[in-house]
Write a protein that holds these residues in place. Structure first.
Motif, short mmCIF file in Angstrom:
data_model
loop_
_atom_site.label_atom_id
_atom_site.label_comp_id
_atom_site.label_asym_id
_atom_site.label_seq_id
_atom_site.Cartn_x
_atom_site.Cartn_y
_atom_site.Cartn_z
N VAL A 263 0.79 -0.82 0.06
CA VAL A 263 -0.10 0.16 -0.07
C VAL A 263 0.74 1.45 0.04
CG1 VAL A 263 -1.43 1.34 0.74
CG2 VAL A 263 -1.75 -1.51 1.44
N MET A 264 1.96 0.80 1.01
CA MET A 264 2.67 2.51 0.94
C MET A 264 3.42 2.40 -0.28
SD MET A 264 4.42 1.40 4.23
CE MET A 264 5.84 3.07 4.12
N LYS B 109 4.22 5.68 -5.44
CA LYS B 109 3.95 6.17 -7.23
C LYS B 109 3.04 6.86 -7.16
CE LYS B 109 6.40 1.87 -8.28
NZ LYS B 109 6.93 0.15 -9.08
N GLY B 110 1.73 6.39 -6.94
CA GLY B 110 0.97 7.27 -7.40
C GLY B 110 1.27 9.01 -7.27
N ALA B 111 1.68 9.33 -6.29
CA ALA B 111 2.24 10.52 -5.60
C ALA B 111 3.20 11.41 -6.73
CB ALA B 111 2.39 10.91 -4.31
N GLY B 112 4.04 10.24 -6.82
CA GLY B 112 5.18 10.62 -8.08
C GLY B 112 6.73 10.78 -7.39
N PHE C 292 5.11 9.03 7.49
CA PHE C 292 4.68 9.16 5.78
C PHE C 292 3.52 9.83 4.64
CE2 PHE C 292 2.60 5.82 2.37
CZ PHE C 292 3.20 5.94 1.17
N ALA C 293 2.03 9.36 5.36
CA ALA C 293 0.79 10.70 4.94
C ALA C 293 0.82 11.11 5.30
CB ALA C 293 -0.37 9.31 5.83
N ASP C 294 1.68 12.29 5.59
CA ASP C 294 1.58 13.92 5.89
C ASP C 294 2.47 13.74 4.20
OD1 ASP C 294 0.02 13.76 7.81
OD2 ASP C 294 1.71 14.40 9.43
N HIS C 295 4.01 13.56 4.83
CA HIS C 295 4.20 14.11 3.25
C HIS C 295 3.64 13.86 1.36
CE1 HIS C 295 7.57 14.38 0.90
NE2 HIS C 295 7.18 14.33 0.34
N LEU C 296 2.72 12.87 1.81
CA LEU C 296 1.66 12.50 0.50
C LEU C 296 0.74 12.98 0.59
CD1 LEU C 296 3.24 8.71 0.00
CD2 LEU C 296 3.79 10.50 -0.81
N ASP C 297 -0.25 13.35 1.65
CA ASP C 297 -1.34 14.16 2.32
C ASP C 297 -2.54 13.31 2.04
OD1 ASP C 297 -2.57 17.01 2.79
OD2 ASP C 297 -3.47 16.72 0.61
N VAL C 298 -2.69 12.07 2.90
CA VAL C 298 -3.19 11.04 2.81
C VAL C 298 -3.77 10.64 4.48
CG1 VAL C 298 -2.48 9.72 0.32
CG2 VAL C 298 -1.58 8.86 2.00
N GLU C 299 -4.48 10.25 4.38
CA GLU C 299 -5.26 10.11 5.91
C GLU C 299 -4.95 8.69 6.36
OE1 GLU C 299 -9.38 10.04 7.27
OE2 GLU C 299 -9.16 11.91 7.22
N VAL C 300 -4.66 8.95 7.60
CA VAL C 300 -4.44 7.48 7.67
C VAL C 300 -5.76 6.96 8.43
CG1 VAL C 300 -3.53 6.14 9.52
CG2 VAL C 300 -1.64 7.50 8.72
N THR C 301 -6.18 5.37 8.31
CA THR C 301 -7.08 5.10 9.01
C THR C 301 -6.79 3.86 9.80
OG1 THR C 301 -8.35 6.45 7.84
CG2 THR C 301 -9.92 4.14 9.39
#
Length: 105
Positions: free
Chosen positions: A24-25, A30-33, A68-77
């Protein structure tokens, strides 16, 4: 001298928890480039550590996961659910617990 290791002995299995999270990471990165080096710098880790986490051979702490999530601007659940119906519950009366959001500063 060259040492060869049988990949069957060291390759993570698809059911391994670290491997699943690592995939997932990798997909998110990769999706965020983003490169391994960029993510590693944001997590205050070496590039090799991020590579190892993505391959499932190194565990990640919750704090590093949030970085990691903060850098890619995604939320952790994080979700806790009983494995199967009728199983002994660790928390009687609670069927689902979800922890979400950013870590405390």
């Amino acid at each position: 001298m060259q040492i060869q290791v049988d990949p069957e002995l060291t390759a993570p299995q698809a059911g391994d928890r670290n491997y699943g999270l690592g995939r997932v990471m990798r997909d998110l990165r990769k999706g965020a480039g983003a490169t391994h080096a960029e993510v590693a710098a944001a997590m205050d880790l070496g590039r090799t550590s991020v590579c190892n986490m993505e391959r499932g051979v190194q565990a990640i702490t919750v704090e590093k996961l949030y970085q990691f999530a903060d850098h890619l601007d995604v939320e952790v659940t994080i979700s806790f659910k009983p494995k199967k119906r009728g199983a002994k519950k660790a928390m009687p009366g609670i069927t689902d617990v979800v922890l979400s959001g950013a870590p405390r500063a």
